[in-house]
Each structure stands twice: as structure tokens, then as C-alpha cells.
Design an enzyme around this catalytic site. Sequence first.
Site, PDB file in Angstrom:
ATOM      1  N   ARG A 100       0.781  -1.224   0.093  1.00 38.53           N
ATOM      2  CA  ARG A 100      -0.096  -0.076  -0.064  1.00 38.53           C
ATOM      3  C   ARG A 100       0.923   1.372  -0.230  1.00 38.53           C
ATOM      4  O   ARG A 100       0.686   2.229   0.683  1.00 38.53           O
ATOM      5  CB  ARG A 100      -0.918   0.161   1.189  1.00 38.53           C
ATOM      6  CG  ARG A 100      -1.756  -0.986   1.448  1.00 38.53           C
ATOM      7  CD  ARG A 100      -2.959  -1.164   0.308  1.00 38.53           C
ATOM      8  NE  ARG A 100      -3.785  -2.322   0.636  1.00 38.53           N
ATOM      9  CZ  ARG A 100      -3.817  -3.297   0.252  1.00 38.53           C
ATOM     10  NH1 ARG A 100      -2.784  -3.815  -0.534  1.00 38.53           N
ATOM     11  NH2 ARG A 100      -4.621  -4.395   0.492  1.00 38.53           N
ATOM     12  N   SER A 139     -10.392  -0.414   4.558  1.00 36.80           N
ATOM     13  CA  SER A 139      -9.628  -0.708   5.647  1.00 36.80           C
ATOM     14  C   SER A 139      -8.832   0.413   6.294  1.00 36.80           C
ATOM     15  O   SER A 139      -8.404   1.059   5.578  1.00 36.80           O
ATOM     16  CB  SER A 139      -8.226  -1.747   5.279  1.00 36.80           C
ATOM     17  OG  SER A 139      -8.888  -2.983   4.596  1.00 36.80           O
ATOM     18  N   GLU A 162      -4.147   3.778   7.380  1.00 34.82           N
ATOM     19  CA  GLU A 162      -3.760   3.608   5.892  1.00 34.82           C
ATOM     20  C   GLU A 162      -4.438   4.871   5.426  1.00 34.82           C
ATOM     21  O   GLU A 162      -4.169   5.298   4.235  1.00 34.82           O
ATOM     22  CB  GLU A 162      -4.442   2.269   5.248  1.00 34.82           C
ATOM     23  CG  GLU A 162      -4.398   2.153   3.759  1.00 34.82           C
ATOM     24  CD  GLU A 162      -5.068   0.991   3.123  1.00 34.82           C
ATOM     25  OE1 GLU A 162      -5.116  -0.139   3.993  1.00 34.82           O
ATOM     26  OE2 GLU A 162      -5.524   0.977   2.030  1.00 34.82           O
TER      27      GLU A 162
HETATM   28  C1  LIG Z   1     -15.249  -0.196   0.828  1.00 35.26           C
HETATM   29  C2  LIG Z   1     -13.989   0.146   0.548  1.00 35.26           C
HETATM   30  C3  LIG Z   1     -13.027  -0.830   0.073  1.00 35.26           C
HETATM   31  C4  LIG Z   1     -11.722  -0.696  -0.047  1.00 35.26           C
HETATM   32  N1  LIG Z   1     -11.020  -1.950  -0.465  1.00 35.26           N
HETATM   33  C5  LIG Z   1      -9.812  -1.711  -0.659  1.00 35.26           C
HETATM   34  C6  LIG Z   1      -8.866  -2.921  -1.294  1.00 35.26           C
HETATM   35  O1  LIG Z   1      -9.426  -3.924  -1.248  1.00 35.26           O
HETATM   36  N2  LIG Z   1      -7.492  -2.679  -1.392  1.00 35.26           N
HETATM   37  C7  LIG Z   1      -7.108  -1.357  -1.297  1.00 35.26           C
HETATM   38  O2  LIG Z   1      -5.788  -1.330  -1.824  1.00 35.26           O
HETATM   39  N3  LIG Z   1      -7.939  -0.096  -1.048  1.00 35.26           N
HETATM   40  C8  LIG Z   1      -9.023  -0.477  -0.751  1.00 35.26           C
HETATM   41  N4  LIG Z   1      -9.815   0.713  -0.411  1.00 35.26           N
HETATM   42  C9  LIG Z   1      -9.136   2.009  -0.486  1.00 35.26           C
HETATM   43  C10 LIG Z   1      -9.336   2.846  -1.752  1.00 35.26           C
HETATM   44  O3  LIG Z   1     -10.249   2.286  -2.329  1.00 35.26           O
HETATM   45  C11 LIG Z   1      -7.922   2.944  -2.407  1.00 35.26           C
HETATM   46  O4  LIG Z   1      -7.033   3.469  -1.664  1.00 35.26           O
HETATM   47  C12 LIG Z   1      -8.220   3.914  -3.746  1.00 35.26           C
HETATM   48  O5  LIG Z   1      -6.987   3.528  -4.779  1.00 35.26           O
HETATM   49  C13 LIG Z   1      -8.472   4.989  -3.449  1.00 35.26           C
HETATM   50  O6  LIG Z   1      -8.631   5.759  -4.762  1.00 35.26           O
HETATM   51  P1  LIG Z   1      -9.551   7.087  -4.791  1.00 35.26           P
HETATM   52  O7  LIG Z   1      -9.329   7.401  -6.198  1.00 35.26           O
HETATM   53  O8  LIG Z   1     -10.561   7.318  -4.086  1.00 35.26           O
HETATM   54  O9  LIG Z   1      -8.303   8.120  -4.223  1.00 35.26           O
HETATM   55  P2  LIG Z   1      -8.491   9.257  -3.027  1.00 35.26           P
HETATM   56  O10 LIG Z   1      -8.819   8.641  -1.744  1.00 35.26           O
HETATM   57  O11 LIG Z   1      -9.130  10.503  -3.334  1.00 35.26           O
HETATM   58  O12 LIG Z   1      -6.835   9.616  -2.688  1.00 35.26           O
HETATM   59  C14 LIG Z   1      -5.886   8.563  -2.290  1.00 35.26           C
HETATM   60  C15 LIG Z   1      -4.590   9.226  -2.229  1.00 35.26           C
HETATM   61  O13 LIG Z   1      -3.996   9.251  -3.698  1.00 35.26           O
HETATM   62  C16 LIG Z   1      -3.806  10.709  -4.003  1.00 35.26           C
HETATM   63  N5  LIG Z   1      -4.270  11.023  -5.385  1.00 35.26           N
HETATM   64  C17 LIG Z   1      -5.451  10.791  -5.896  1.00 35.26           C
HETATM   65  N6  LIG Z   1      -5.404  11.015  -7.419  1.00 35.26           N
HETATM   66  C18 LIG Z   1      -4.229  11.591  -7.390  1.00 35.26           C
HETATM   67  C19 LIG Z   1      -3.459  11.925  -8.823  1.00 35.26           C
HETATM   68  N7  LIG Z   1      -4.196  12.211  -9.988  1.00 35.26           N
HETATM   69  N8  LIG Z   1      -2.298  12.457  -8.726  1.00 35.26           N
HETATM   70  C20 LIG Z   1      -1.752  12.127  -7.678  1.00 35.26           C
HETATM   71  N9  LIG Z   1      -2.324  11.691  -6.238  1.00 35.26           N
HETATM   72  C21 LIG Z   1      -3.385  11.482  -6.372  1.00 35.26           C
HETATM   73  C22 LIG Z   1      -4.494  11.593  -3.121  1.00 35.26           C
HETATM   74  O14 LIG Z   1      -3.908  12.778  -2.650  1.00 35.26           O
HETATM   75  C23 LIG Z   1      -4.218  10.532  -1.789  1.00 35.26           C
HETATM   76  O15 LIG Z   1      -3.195  10.859  -1.071  1.00 35.26           O
HETATM   77  C24 LIG Z   1     -11.071   0.748  -0.357  1.00 35.26           C
HETATM   78  C25 LIG Z   1     -12.026   1.524   0.297  1.00 35.26           C
HETATM   79  C26 LIG Z   1     -13.418   1.388   0.378  1.00 35.26           C
HETATM   80  C27 LIG Z   1     -14.405   2.647   0.663  1.00 35.26           C
END
Ligand SMILES: Cc1cc2nc3c(=O)[nH]c(=O)nc-3n(C[C@H](O)[C@H](O)[C@H](O)COP(=O)(O)OP(=O)(O)OC[C@H]3O[C@@H](n4cnc5c(N)ncnc54)[C@H](O)[C@@H]3O)c2cc1C
Length: 338
Positions: A165, A237, A333
Site C-alpha cells: 500500500r 481498511s 492507511e
Molecule cells: C469500501 C472500500 C473498500 C476498499 N477496499 C480496498 C482494497 O481492497 N484494497 C485497497 O488497496 N484499497 C481499498 N480501499 C481504499 C481505496 O479504495 C483505495 O485506496 C483507492 O486507491 C483510493 O482511490 P481514490 O481515487 O478514491 O483516491 P483518494 O482517496 O481520493 O486519494 C488517495 C490518495 O491518492 C492521491 N491521489 C489521488 N489521485 C491522484 C492523482 N491523480 N495524482 C496524485 N495523487 C493522487 C490523494 O492525494 C491521496 O493521497 C477501499 C475503500 C473503500 C471505501
Amino acid sequence: MKLCNNYSLLPHNTFGMDVRATLFVEYDTVSELHDFLLSETFGKHRSHFIHIGGGSNLLFAGDYHGLVMHSAICDLTVVEDTPNSLLLRVGAGYVWDELVAYCVEHGLAGVENLSAIPGEVGASAVQNIGAYGVEVCDVVEGVETMDLQGNLRIFNREECRYGYRDSIFKKELRGQYIVTHVMYRLQKSPVFKLDYGDLRARVEAEGVPTLKAVRRAVTAIRDSKLPDPKVLGNAGSFFTNPVIPRTQYESLKEQYPDMPSYTVDDTRVKVPAGWLIEQVGWKGRVLGHAAVHDRQALVLVNRGGAVGAEVMELANRICDDIYNKYGIRIVPEVNYIV
Ligand SMILES: Cc1cc2nc3c(=O)[nH]c(=O)nc-3n(C[C@H](O)[C@H](O)[C@H](O)COP(=O)(O)OP(=O)(O)OC[C@H]3O[C@@H](n4cnc5c(N)ncnc54)[C@H](O)[C@@H]3O)c2cc1C
């Protein structure tokens, strides 16, 4: 390009925090991003900005008194087509699970185990998302970025320094590069990874494994275990599984013989954070408008109307109880945004 003052972030975070950003900017192309980064507006907000994706790994402490940026770059192109694989270049704003659906539909293997993870393509490469024995870094070939001066830079997989991660974008280069596109290498002949939980049993119950069967099984397992953010706000998580020295684990094991672990290397093991949370009695417990999910101790939830501080307070109390009992520090995380 969309530019809004005093903008509600409620639709942009899965925790369901009803907070506002002073300024919200959403761009549609790399050149729009370039021009915005060189603008006076960005100059004014440069010291306090955040780039978000789908907001599924964020916890806003309160209103964000700064600039929130979001990518609406959603193109998908085939860059290279070889007898064994396909190289896809995908815009950072593309919804991750729609990409998985595309791959499965087109017989492209490598991301099927990562079905139903919320969020967007850009963050997949920042977070190194993982599930069911697969991490996205296994298929990332390159990450296209722009620095805050508007210069393009492509990071190859090694330069991204992927870990559990983790990536260089979360550590040394945090906040310094904006991901514009990610290149993924997908395979035409699947090598199924089914040795995780009851995935194999579920998939094989349908017959010979297929990409579609894996996607269906992963989605069904996730649906049965994880709360739907549309119903109960959460960010998946909340904590990473702590990695501790093997020597510490061995002495703890004498006192707590049923403590589970996974080998990281010769000197380190990973202890499931969910197990630790259960052992200190937090599973299912409520604190104000926040709670620990009753089926999955690793997930903190917004019971409705919670503010960031309440969730952070809950997280701190869990961390302290675990530290006091086991001497292990668990860390979030989820990204705290203040
Ligand atoms: C129900 C649920 C289940 C989940 N299950 C998992 C799982 O199984 N495995 C897992 O790994 N994660 C899981 N996650 C966590 C999440 O889905 C991941 O971390 C995902 O990658 C976040 O994506 P996001 O686009 O929402 O990013 P955000 O939450 O909006 O941002 C996450 C990070 O990425 C950065 N970021 C976003 N876009 C950019 C960009 N274009 N350029 C630079 N930085 C950027 C942000 O600044 C921040 O630091 C889960 C979340 C939920 C709600």
C-alpha cells in the site's frame, strides 16, 4: 474546466463527511492541468492544496481551507498490442472498477482480483491498491505525471518504489507530482491467483476458472464483508497491518499463542490489524457518531453525521489500546486531510 468556490465535498469522499473546500478545480485534459498549474490562482493556493481521486481513502478533519483538485481525464487507449499482452494507457480520472470491467470483458488478465475496489486510476498507482493476493504494481508499467511547475515526467515501475500500500508518491514525493495517466500491462493468457480465502472454492464452484468468474466471486465476497459506503460511510481498511520484528513476534506469541502472522521476510512478520482490534475489544463498538464495523474490525464507519475529529478520536483510542496491550503501533492507511 470546472472551478467552484465554497464547494461541497460530500459527493467526493466515501466517509460521507459533509465538508467544504475553499476552491475546487476539476480539469479535463493534461494541457488544462498544465495551464492551471502556471496560473495565478494555483500560485495563490500552492501552499495548501490536495489532489483527490474518488475520495475513498481520505478522512477530512473538517472544512478544507484550501484548493482541492480533481482529474476528469478519462481516456483509455491501447498503446501496444503483442501476441501475449496489451499495454493500456488510462486517464487518472477513469473509475478503477470500470477499468477492471473493461479488462475482464476484453479477456485481459491481471486485475480481475482487484474488482470492486472504489476509487480512480490515478490513485491506484499512488496507493498500490491490493486485494486477494494481487497488487496493482504487478501490472503497472509506467506512471505519467506532471510536477507543480507543469513539467511532464514518466516514472517506470522501479522508480515508483512500490511496497505494501505504498509508493514514492505517498512518501518522498508526496504532493509533488500529479498523476495524469497510468500504463498497465495486461496478459492475454490468464494465470489465475485463487489461493486467498475462499476465492478458489467460489470460482471453481462455477466450473473452469474464467476472468468473469473471478470478478463475480471477488465482488460477491467483498459485498458480503464490506459495508457499502453509500449506505454506511467508510474508507475500507482504516489501518495497515503492522510489520514487526520476528523476535518481537516470537516473544508475544509465548504470551498470546493464537496471535496470527504472515511472513514478510527472514526478520519481519505482518500481524493482522483486524485481529488486534478484536482482541482489545473494539469490534462493533460505537464512539459518538463513529463506530468500528461489527463484521469487519478493520473498517471504521460513519453512523451518520460523524465529523472527522470523532473518527480520528476513535482511531487514536484503538491505536493506544493495542499499543498498551501488545507494544505494537498500528497506523492509519487512510489519509488524514487537515
Ligand atoms: C469500501 C472500500 C473498500 C476498499 N477496499 C480496498 C482494497 O481492497 N484494497 C485497497 O488497496 N484499497 C481499498 N480501499 C481504499 C481505496 O479504495 C483505495 O485506496 C483507492 O486507491 C483510493 O482511490 P481514490 O481515487 O478514491 O483516491 P483518494 O482517496 O481520493 O486519494 C488517495 C490518495 O491518492 C492521491 N491521489 C489521488 N489521485 C491522484 C492523482 N491523480 N495524482 C496524485 N495523487 C493522487 C490523494 O492525494 C491521496 O493521497 C477501499 C475503500 C473503500 C471505501
